[in-house]
Design an enzyme around this catalytic site. Structure first.
Site, PDB file in Angstrom:
ATOM      1  N   CYS A   1      -0.440   2.943   5.846  1.00  0.00           N
ATOM      2  CA  CYS A   1       0.412   1.523   6.990  1.00  0.00           C
ATOM      3  C   CYS A   1       0.202   0.775   5.080  1.00  0.00           C
ATOM      4  O   CYS A   1      -0.282   1.231   4.383  1.00  0.00           O
ATOM      5  CB  CYS A   1      -0.695   0.813   8.073  1.00  0.00           C
TER       6      CYS A   1
ATOM      7  N   HIS B   1      -8.873   1.552  -2.553  1.00  0.00           N
ATOM      8  CA  HIS B   1      -8.407   1.151  -2.171  1.00  0.00           C
ATOM      9  C   HIS B   1      -7.475   0.394  -3.415  1.00  0.00           C
ATOM     10  O   HIS B   1      -7.270  -0.933  -2.949  1.00  0.00           O
ATOM     11  CB  HIS B   1      -7.800   0.645  -0.629  1.00  0.00           C
TER      12      HIS B   1
ATOM     13  N   CYS C   1       0.615  -1.484   0.333  1.00  0.00           N
ATOM     14  CA  CYS C   1      -0.318   0.189  -0.624  1.00  0.00           C
ATOM     15  C   CYS C   1       0.632   1.107  -0.561  1.00  0.00           C
ATOM     16  O   CYS C   1       0.624   2.511  -0.427  1.00  0.00           O
ATOM     17  CB  CYS C   1      -1.152   0.572   1.880  1.00  0.00           C
TER      18      CYS C   1
END
Length: 391
Positions: free
Chosen positions: A378, A348, A90
């Site tokens: 994160c 996402h 990510c």
């Protein structure tokens, strides 16, 4: 060291994985689409691009074979433009921006593109899992191979972050996304993408192709209520993470053009802001959600920033528990944190998200005529990235 300017930003709208408009769009045309548009917004010749760095959480299959180089070729940057794909899950997008910024700051190049792309639809459900787990490490640290939902449940339990608090956060975040949509904020970022999606007939089970133009994010649910979220079952028995308080699996791409700030000023280009730097942190893999806070603290110390210096905070909504923990640990004011909502509503696409945060935060600083922002993201296996932006 040279100052590094962001002179253009754009993204695709974010599509729902498997069920959305990008469910059979290859990563190359998806990434090339935003590269091409970002270069155009920057008022540059594509042949001026000296390097393309793309972040990708799952760099295989439709997003493999060094997609950065291939997307640059397909975007028309020319055979002389190199490319590299990087993976920190990510955090990949912010890392891509850091790589480009560092090369410009060091004087190694003047103009580059940082981006992020993810096709969860075409990749995540077809991963090569041959020898995926290395047993000796798994025996020592099993959480290296935990799902992100397992880590979020662990953090929620360890730090007593209730299901009610998580669900209430989602209601508030969805409201912010709805307000931003109404004001047309996301439309400023999005470059519509014509593509062909696969549609399944629910009655017959047959699939067919449909020509579509993706111009709006598919994920937001402005009618979200606390009652509706409360009715959802946890993904894991005994846990608190549900489909409602976690970020959505999604497809999408984003890009920024980064440039020697002095050169950009000489050309009178539209400077969105400056990329001042990035920091990293790592914690135990099972505590993935909490890694943002130490990364931000390192960043603040490095740049000698006080909390009162920061005009906007963007803390990744991997899960509601992620943002709740880090906002509390950092004590960021709610009125300037995730002001336009986040990934729980919007979605996402792993490699894309960091670039979306970078570009959209700079645009919001401009709207507010403010100057400094911090982003924290994160990432899997207990890591985090944090970036400092200035306008």
């Amino acid at each position: 060291m040279k100052d590094v300017a962001v002179v253009a930003y754009c993204r695709t709208a974010i599509a729902k994985a498997r069920r959305g408009a990008l469910n059979q769009t290859h990563g190359i045309p998806m990434a090339a689409h935003v590269i091409r548009e970002a270069v155009d917004r920057a008022q540059l010749d594509p042949h001026e691009i000296e390097d393309v760095v793309l972040g990708c959480g799952l760099p295989e299959g439709a997003t493999g074979h060094n997609i950065a180089r291939n997307a640059a070729l397909f975007a028309g940057c020319g055979t002389q433009t190199p490319g590299i794909t990087i993976n920190r899950y990510c955090g990949s997008g912010l890392n891509a921006a850091s790589v480009v910024a560092n090369r410009i700051a060091a004087g190694e190049m003047q103009i580059g593109i940082a981006g992020g792309v993810e096709s969860i639809s075409l990749v995540q459900f077809h991963l090569n899992l041959d020898n995926f787990v290395y047993q000796p490490l798994q025996e020592k640290i099993p959480a290296v191979w935990w799902t992100m939902i397992q880590t979020a449940d662990f953090v929620a339990d360890k730090f007593s972050i209730s299901r009610e608090a998580q669900d209430q956060y989602v209601v508030d975040s969805q409201k912010r996304v709805a307000a931003a949509l109404k004001e047309g904020k996301f439309a400023e970022e999005i470059v519509p993408l014509k593509t062909v999606m696969s549609v399944k007939n629910k009655k017959t089970g047959e699939t067919s192709n449909k020509h579509v133009t993706l111009s709006e994010d598919e994920g937001p649910r402005p009618d979200t209520t606390l009652e509706g979220l409360t009715a959802l079952e946890p993904v894991n028995t005994g846990g608190t993470i549900t489909a409602g308080n976690a970020s959505q699996l999604s497809d999408g791409a984003a890009a920024v053009v980064m440039m020697d700030a002095e050169l950009a000023a000489q050309r009178n280009l539209p400077i969105l802001g400056l990329f001042r730097g990035m920091q990293l942190s790592a914690v135990a893999p099972k505590e993935m959600s909490i890694a943002v806070a130490p990364a931000v603290k390192k960043l603040m110390k490095q740049h000698r920033l006080n909390m009162t210096d920061i005009d906007l905070w963007e803390l990744h909504e991997a899960f509601a528990v992620t943002t709740l923990y880090n906002q509390d640990e950092l004590d960021t004011p709610w009125e300037i944190t995730n002001v336009n909502g986040g990934a729980i509503a919007l979605g996402h696409p792993y490699g894309m998200s960091g670039i979306r945060y970078l570009g959209s935060t700079l645009m919001e600083l401009g709207r507010r005529e403010k100057h400094k922002a911090v982003i924290g993201v994160c990432t899997a296996v207990g890591m985090a990235t944090a970036a400092y932006l200035e306008r």
